[in-house]
Design a protein around this motif. Sequence first.
Motif, short mmCIF file in Angstrom:
data_model
loop_
_atom_site.label_atom_id
_atom_site.label_comp_id
_atom_site.label_asym_id
_atom_site.label_seq_id
_atom_site.Cartn_x
_atom_site.Cartn_y
_atom_site.Cartn_z
N ASN A 73 0.80 -1.22 0.00
CA ASN A 73 0.00 0.00 0.00
C ASN A 73 0.84 1.27 0.00
OD1 ASN A 73 -2.91 -0.62 0.02
ND2 ASN A 73 -2.31 -1.87 1.77
N GLU B 265 -10.98 -9.80 -6.47
CA GLU B 265 -12.33 -9.91 -5.92
C GLU B 265 -13.28 -10.57 -6.93
OE1 GLU B 265 -13.96 -6.49 -3.98
OE2 GLU B 265 -11.99 -5.72 -3.46
N VAL C 209 -17.42 -10.16 -6.57
CA VAL C 209 -18.07 -9.11 -7.35
C VAL C 209 -18.13 -9.53 -8.82
CG1 VAL C 209 -17.27 -7.22 -5.88
CG2 VAL C 209 -15.87 -7.94 -7.80
N ASN D 185 -14.53 -0.59 -9.33
CA ASN D 185 -13.78 -0.42 -8.08
C ASN D 185 -12.34 -0.01 -8.37
OD1 ASN D 185 -15.85 -1.01 -6.34
ND2 ASN D 185 -15.37 -3.20 -6.21
N ASP E 298 -12.68 -18.03 0.24
CA ASP E 298 -11.88 -17.16 1.08
C ASP E 298 -12.84 -16.36 1.97
OD1 ASP E 298 -10.22 -15.22 2.16
OD2 ASP E 298 -8.92 -15.24 0.39
N PHE F 80 -13.36 -12.66 1.64
CA PHE F 80 -14.01 -12.13 0.46
C PHE F 80 -15.53 -12.32 0.52
CE2 PHE F 80 -9.71 -12.03 -0.79
CZ PHE F 80 -9.60 -11.05 -1.76
N LYS G 259 -6.23 -5.98 4.06
CA LYS G 259 -4.96 -5.49 3.49
C LYS G 259 -5.11 -4.10 2.88
CE LYS G 259 -3.31 -10.11 2.42
NZ LYS G 259 -3.23 -11.06 1.32
N GLY G 260 -5.94 -3.29 3.50
CA GLY G 260 -6.11 -1.91 3.05
C GLY G 260 -7.05 -1.73 1.88
N ASN G 261 -7.61 -2.84 1.38
CA ASN G 261 -8.44 -2.75 0.18
C ASN G 261 -9.94 -2.65 0.47
OD1 ASN G 261 -6.27 -3.00 -1.67
ND2 ASN G 261 -6.15 -5.16 -1.10
N THR H 195 -11.89 -5.00 1.10
CA THR H 195 -12.56 -6.11 0.42
C THR H 195 -13.65 -6.71 1.31
OG1 THR H 195 -10.73 -7.43 1.21
CG2 THR H 195 -10.73 -6.91 -1.12
N PRO H 196 -14.67 -7.34 0.77
CA PRO H 196 -14.98 -7.40 -0.66
C PRO H 196 -15.81 -6.20 -1.11
CG PRO H 196 -16.48 -8.76 0.58
CD PRO H 196 -15.56 -8.14 1.58
N ASN H 197 -15.60 -5.77 -2.34
CA ASN H 197 -16.41 -4.73 -2.95
C ASN H 197 -16.52 -3.48 -2.08
OD1 ASN H 197 -17.85 -3.64 -5.01
ND2 ASN H 197 -19.78 -4.67 -4.54
N ASN H 198 -15.44 -3.08 -1.41
CA ASN H 198 -15.42 -1.89 -0.58
C ASN H 198 -16.40 -1.94 0.59
OD1 ASN H 198 -13.41 -0.04 -1.29
ND2 ASN H 198 -14.48 0.42 -3.20
#
Lengths: 437, 328
Positions: A74, A407, A413, A421, B171, B174, B260-262, B264-267
């Motif tokens: 990151n 994802e 998704v 995204n 997972d 996710f 991991k800062g992402n 996830t899933p889909n924000n």
Amino acid sequence: MKKKLVTLVVLAAMILCMVAGCGKGSAKGESSNGGKTLNIYAWNEEFKGFFDKYYASKIPADVKVNWIINASDNGLYQQKLDEALKGQSKASADDKVDLFLAEADYITKYADSSYTLDISTIGVTDYSNMYDYTVKAASDSKGVVKGVSFQCCPSGLIYRRSIAKDLFGTDDPAAVQEKLNSWDKFEAVAADAKAKGYYMTASFAETYRVFSNNCTSAWVNSKNELHFDDQINAWIAQTDKFIENGYTLTAGVWDAEKQDQMYATGKTLCFFGPAWYFNFCMGNAQDPEKGCPGDWAVIEGPQAHFWGGTWMLAANGTDNADLVADIMKAFTVDEETVSNLVAKEGQYPNNKKVAAKYAEDPNFANAFLGGQNDVAVFSAMTDNIKWENHTIYDQQLNEGLQNKLQEFYKGAVSKEEAMNNFYNYVSETFKTIVINK
Amino acid sequence: MQNKEKKVKKKKGGISYAKWGYIFILPFFITYFIWSFLPQVLTFVYSFFKIYTEGLTEVAPEFIGFGNYVDLFTKTIGDSKTPTILLYAGNTMIMWILGAVPQFLIALLLAVWFTNLRLNIKGQGFFKTVIYMPNLIMASAFSMLIWTVFNPTGPVHMILENANLVSKEYDLFFSVTWARGLVAGINFLMWFGNTTIVLMAGIMGIDNSLFEAALIDGANSRKVFFKITLPLLMPILTYAVITSLIGGINMYDVPYILSKGNGTPNNTTTTLIMFIQRLLGPSKDYGTAGAASVLVFIFSAVLSLIVFKFFISKDGMRDNTKKGGKRK
């Protein structure tokens, strides 16, 4: 009276503690010598290992080496490094950045800035034995060289000999290369592997670098618009197919799930990586009990490419200029140190002379690769490496695209959502990139 | 008594102890002013400017009025109509509520049990220490631990896999339910002990004679809880809920590490602070991040007020004046 004095002292101490955070002193000028602390910024322990083994003993006794290591996930490493470089002129002598490492993905950002030194001014001038692309990568837009790399990173296809034998009836590198020398053949083999219960690759992003480092255009165009190169689109198309058919796993390139496939029990035929990869990232395969050292071999694979590489750059304002220059020379020019990197650490060096010496040596064999001379294999690939189409955004864009598509591949998704995204991630991460969908 | 005081005063020659009190707390106020108050004001000022970094070059600030705020409320993902900042605010609240509801229910229950004179639970010190323990671990370390245990190569995944509950490829991080549930679970585990101890202090502050009187009048435990404990606990409970709410709005490290800062899933696990952190990445977009911070500040203030009004009605306030220390 005494009490008052004590109170005042306590108060003074409290206020001093508060103010102590502020830095002091300011130094102008570009580089100097005589610093007592050598500050090195890095994102992992790889170079520190080589440094401690092959150079640390040459450091003057009164100089302390201070490693500042931040993981690159990151963009953390860059964030910390940027702060330090920007505060360089105000930092006290012991806090000044002297040497820092940068990777292919973002070296341009530092090389093409005033925060790095023209290394010819501190005495590093001999680039004759280095591979051209490593010099080009570390040069600014005017061609001034700002750093050197101790690695050259042609990247190949690393395969499991036992699985190759099962699939092709041979594990001879030349014969296997014949079976895997184009993407069409690669896909055909993937189908055969699947039929026999094997995976072609262990990560959906395993082939990403093979495509992305062959891009014919940059991530952003002249109007700073986000742009997908044909190679990136080809990677997405291939990965869609691979996931759908179960040729690969949904793990990321660095995930434990993928690393598990390197054990003797693994069912994966191919990994992609340069020399640093099997030394630094294939620990599971090297494991004497659960691993399978010797059951591997490296070939060029479907498309020549490079991956990563670690450059050493001299920070503007360093107070250990001579030492920095000497370190740079030791790991690139000094034949003894460079030979150690090759023979003992399995690195591919950024020194054509040393590389040729090992490539031509019939007795040089890498036991991990079943006695194959990997230096000779990589040597043949170095001519194909080009340094072009790089931007300062590469690391975040390459990682971001993989993260967002993962994802989709994990089924969380739809593909459209994943791409949206990604666009959202780009717009949140970079203020200036224009997105035209 | 009064005479004696006068004597003392005369002896010390009119030294004002209050002055020293102020001087000793001065460092705190100076620290607060420099490192908290000024940055807050600066954040507010920055929110009206375009100020960011391109590569290693800072782009000079340019005044753009409410431009950053407009940006925040017009930016959406894909064809979605919801501005991303509201999406992230929603995520933050959902994950806070998922963790806070069990946190307060269990903390209340434990607090009542531990303070119940009839139950007289033995080994209280031990239990109090144990339930407080998770709070001593750094949130990021705790998250790392949970990540290690629940990721596809971890032991929990293996157990679920062997019981044929999930496939090898599945997972947990996710899946929206698992991802949010784990974030909430960590927050719950970390904070229920702390809340229990705060609420216990509150309950122990209630006059024991009230409980005794209720018991003599024949009230059962449930009645005692709803008619005596809960109403008199309101000020402390409100304090605990509001601090938990503010902590919830500032949720950052747990979802950051698990995803991991992402996000996830889909924000769906991206929180407001994770969003602000993203803006401060390579672009160091202080303007937009400042605007988002101001909005978070307003959001916290409004929600805290709502909680305050909801928990402490005017009647409630009057009932509690006796122990609140506020006299009219």
